[in-house]
Design an enzyme around this catalytic site. Structure first.
Site: not given
Length: 212
Positions: A172, A32
């Site tokens: 996600d 991320d």
């Protein structure tokens, strides 16, 4: 269904050990990347990705939560990313960015935030290797799963089958052994973060996800 584990909340002091503890049980390492502009958080950049690339041959699934991602694609390719996903909301040249990613022989993904509908990316679906549905507001781990993501996953699978597209449907945010049951029938991949890496027994949590 493939399991992509986000290392956003991993213990970085012991990152090699913590990654090695789970690496055999996962399919992708989810990375991320946040710039503090597109999302209200900062994480890491290509230097960290490059530093952990020698630790494993697993697929590096890099999620760019940054504005103007086209400016930085080569940096993340050179760091070792195998899949690079960016946000439709973050650039004015979506198709150009997809083509740029693919020009480096890396898979291209496109992500949508919780308030963005599938219709916003329909024209790009034929060119994608992955579509990432955000089931939380991007930026911070540990948030609650948003139910509106379920219909998006279902719609994307239907479009994929109807048109013979080849992208993986991924989700996600807020995934655990209970929320995965609500959406697993429509997924090819799921990203799990805090539920696994913040637990004292991550292997047990992986098994619960796998068996959900």
């Amino acid at each position: 269904m493939k399991l992509s584990v986000s290392i956003l909340n991993i213990d970085y002091k012991n990152i090699e050990k913590n990654l090695n503890d789970i690496i055999d049980d996962i399919d992708y390492v989810h990375l991320d990347v946040m710039d503090g502009v597109f999302v209200k958080n900062l994480s890491f950049g290509p230097a960290l990705i490059k530093s952990i690339r020698p630790l494993t041959e697993k697929t590096f699934d890099t999620h760019l939560m940054i504005i103007n991602p086209e400016k930085y694609i080569k940096d993340y390719v050179d760091a070792g990313s195998n899949i690079i996903t960016f946000h439709v909301e973050a650039t004015g040249d979506v198709l150009g960015t997809i083509n740029l990613i693919k020009s480096y022989n890396v898979k291209a993904g496109l992500s949508i935030k919780p308030n963005t509908e599938v219709n916003a990316i329909k024209e790009f679906l034929p060119y994608l290797d992955m579509v990432l549905i955000m089931s939380v507001e991007p930026g911070f781990g540990g948030q609650k799963f948003m139910e509106n993501s379920i219909a998006k996953a279902k719609e994307l699978q239907e479009l994929k089958k109807k048109n013979n597209y080849h992208y993986e449907v991924n989700i996600d945010g807020g995934i655990n052994n209970e929320t995965i049951k609500k959406v697993k029938d429509y997924l090819d991949v799921c990203v799990v973060g805090s539920y696994i890496v913040s637990d004292k027994n991550p292997k047990e949590k992986i098994e619960l996800i796998r068996n959900a």
